[in-house]
Design an enzyme around this catalytic site. Structure first.
Site, PDB file in Angstrom:
ATOM      1  N   LYS A  78       0.849  -1.196   0.000  1.00 31.47           N
ATOM      2  CA  LYS A  78       0.000   0.000   0.000  1.00 31.47           C
ATOM      3  C   LYS A  78       0.885   1.245   0.000  1.00 31.47           C
ATOM      4  O   LYS A  78       1.894   1.294   0.706  1.00 31.47           O
ATOM      5  CB  LYS A  78      -0.913  -0.027   1.229  1.00 31.47           C
ATOM      6  CG  LYS A  78      -1.915   1.116   1.304  1.00 31.47           C
ATOM      7  CD  LYS A  78      -2.857   0.968   2.497  1.00 31.47           C
ATOM      8  CE  LYS A  78      -3.871   2.104   2.557  1.00 31.47           C
ATOM      9  NZ  LYS A  78      -4.823   1.940   3.678  1.00 31.47           N
ATOM     10  N   SER A 158      -9.889   2.279   2.789  1.00 29.65           N
ATOM     11  CA  SER A 158      -8.966   2.979   1.911  1.00 29.65           C
ATOM     12  C   SER A 158      -8.005   2.057   1.174  1.00 29.65           C
ATOM     13  O   SER A 158      -7.341   2.461   0.226  1.00 29.65           O
ATOM     14  CB  SER A 158      -8.149   3.986   2.728  1.00 29.65           C
ATOM     15  OG  SER A 158      -7.329   3.313   3.675  1.00 29.65           O
ATOM     16  N   SER A 182     -10.486   0.068   7.059  1.00 27.91           N
ATOM     17  CA  SER A 182      -9.847   0.133   5.745  1.00 27.91           C
ATOM     18  C   SER A 182      -9.140  -1.137   5.290  1.00 27.91           C
ATOM     19  O   SER A 182      -8.646  -1.195   4.170  1.00 27.91           O
ATOM     20  CB  SER A 182      -8.854   1.299   5.696  1.00 27.91           C
ATOM     21  OG  SER A 182      -9.527   2.521   5.696  1.00 27.91           O
TER      22      SER A 182
END
Length: 491
Positions: A78, A158, A182
């Site tokens: 990420k 997210s 998330s």
């Protein structure tokens, strides 16, 4: 040869150990799949040269019968995790082409254990979002589609890039972060497994901060076993992070397949919401039945302050974000917008550098921390947070081992479907997940079924502090009963 991108992380690990294929072959297969899947926009930066070099090094270790538990396994990272010398932006314009001179603790531990980095994954800007539509690199597309439709769906957020990439088979697993859901919400939207550890279990050092008392790193993977394998490498005490807990990291994989007989599972009555879709209600009951069939005991429990969790979260998180994001001023690193003086330069840089959702949350946070409103909002939200934590403590003290809930209030929705309406509509996606963050508890989302349109739905298990093993064991029971969920390739 089997399509190497269809393997689970555990299967790939075992195949490398048997020398059925090389780490370089495994990496090349994923790099080729990434090229074919670029329409998903899951990666914001591909690092093929570095990946192949890391794979060659892994093959060298295998030849000498050496290497760590992730040796040769290609992963996505990420874009919230600092990767030394490799662009890290938090998917925000304000960080520009920033290349950190250091490596995050979590990723350094993955490389220590032999993992291969395929690239950086898309996410909501500064992890602020529930649909991966706030990224400056554009939205991520969910590899799942509704039956008979070509409408492009969100993967959740997210950590949407992480979830989309794992579901699409363009990495064996991915790092992610969870501030209010998330990891778990995108996992539920994409038919993958998302594991949020206890707060303090994984170091936050080198991870771009959103809300420091809520942020926690964890894995998204194809199976519960894969998530357990990744968590063992990601977790551990870090003296560079003052919130990191000095506690031995167990062998999480050993919890996979462990009997759940006699475990007490709480079903919180407050999670039965008005207007909850019948298919979510049915899935929840089905999950409870699966756990009961495996020998677990079901009890109804009460978490009376649940209804205050979402409003309290959307005070605490923006307040911390407004403080954390004050450091982005265009002076030392990242993007800079010119101004006639330094104050104007700050203003222009932040106005142009931050997206609309990030600006909204900074303004909310600044407001609730301001003189005259601090007691009315922020202090009250922190008191509510304490009560939420106590609700869980009371359940666990009464003998409950874990709590079973839906992971999300719906399946994935269309891109643009909720961004154009009231932002509170989007915030409601976190309704089942924020409580675990507010209380600092471990939670796992496991795919458990599909809705009427063929989209995956997930169930969530919330455990006692530092008892990730319980949610892993229970999650694997649901996984075995529900089966694997893989989207049809349309890209």
């Amino acid at each position: 040869m089997t399509d190497l991108t269809s393997l689970t992380l555990a299967e790939a690990r075992d195949g490398l150990a048997r020398k059925s294929f090389t780490a370089l072959e495994l990496t090349d297969a994923h790099l080729a799949a990434m090229e074919r899947a670029r329409v998903l926009n899951a990666y914001v930066l591909e690092t093929p040269e570095r990946a192949r070099e890391m794979a060659r090094q892994a093959d060298g270790r295998i030849a000498k019968s050496e290497g760590g538990p992730l040796n040769g396994l290609p992963l996505g990272v990420k874009d919230l995790f600092a990767t030394e010398g490799t662009r890290t932006t938090a998917c925000s314009r304000i960080l520009g082409d920033f290349k950190p001179p250091y490596e995050s603790t979590v990723t350094s531990q993955l490389w220590r254990d032999g993992a291969v980095m395929l690239g950086k994954l898309n996410n909501d800007e500064f992890a602020m979002g529930s649909s991966n539509e706030t990224s400056c690199f554009g939205p991520v597309i969910n590899p799942w589609r509704r039956q008979g439709s070509d409408v492009r769906l969100v993967p959740g957020g997210s950590s949407g890039g992480s979830a989309s990439a794992v579901a699409a088979g363009i990495c064996l697993g991915a790092t992610a972060t969870d501030t209010g859901g998330s990891i778990r919400q995108p996992a539920a939207f994409t038919g993958t497994v998302g594991l949020k550890p206890t707060y303090g279990r994984c170091s936050r050092w080198g991870t771009v901060a959103f809300a420091s008392s809520l942020d926690q790193a964890g894995p998204i993977a194809r199976t519960v076993r894969d998530a357990a394998i990744l968590l063992r490498s990601m977790a551990g005490h870090d003296p560079k992070d003052t919130t990191s807990v000095d506690r031995a990291v167990p062998d999480y994989e050993a919890a996979v397949g462990r009997s759940v007989k006699g475990m007490k599972i709480g079903l919180p009555r407050e999670y039965r919401l008005d207007g909850m879709p019948a298919e979510i209600e049915k899935l929840w009951s089905q999950g409870a039945d699966w756990l009961k069939a495996a020998g677990a005991e079901l009890v109804e429990v009460s978490l009376p302050h649940t209804k205050y969790a979402l409003p309290a979260y959307y005070i605490v998180a923006p307040a911390e974000a407004s403080s954390n994001l004050a450091r982005y001023d265009g002076v030392r690193y990242g993007a800079r917008a010119d101004g006639s003086n330094i104050v104007e330069m700050y203003e222009n840089t932040r106005a142009k550098g931050f997206g609309a959702e990030v600006r909204r949350r900074i303004m909310i946070g600044t407001y609730v921390l301001s003189a005259g409103y601090y007691d009315a909002y922020y202090l009250r939200a922190q008191k509510v947070r304490t009560l939420i934590k106590k609700d869980f403590e009371d359940c666990y003290e009464a003998g409950v081992d874990a709590i079973l809930t839906p992971a999300t209030p719906s399946a994935a929705f269309g891109i643009g479907e909720k961004t154009d309406s009231d932002p509170i509509e989007m915030y409601l996606n976190d309704i089942f997940t924020v409580t675990a963050n507010m209380a600092g508890l471990p939670g796992i989302a496991v795919p458990a079924g599909r809705d009427a349109q063929g989209l995956p739905l997930g169930l969530q298990l919330i455990g006692r502090p530092f008892d990730e093993e319980a949610v892993i064991s229970l999650g694997e029971v649901i996984e075995q009963a529900a089966g694997r969920f893989t989207p049809e390739v349309w890209w």
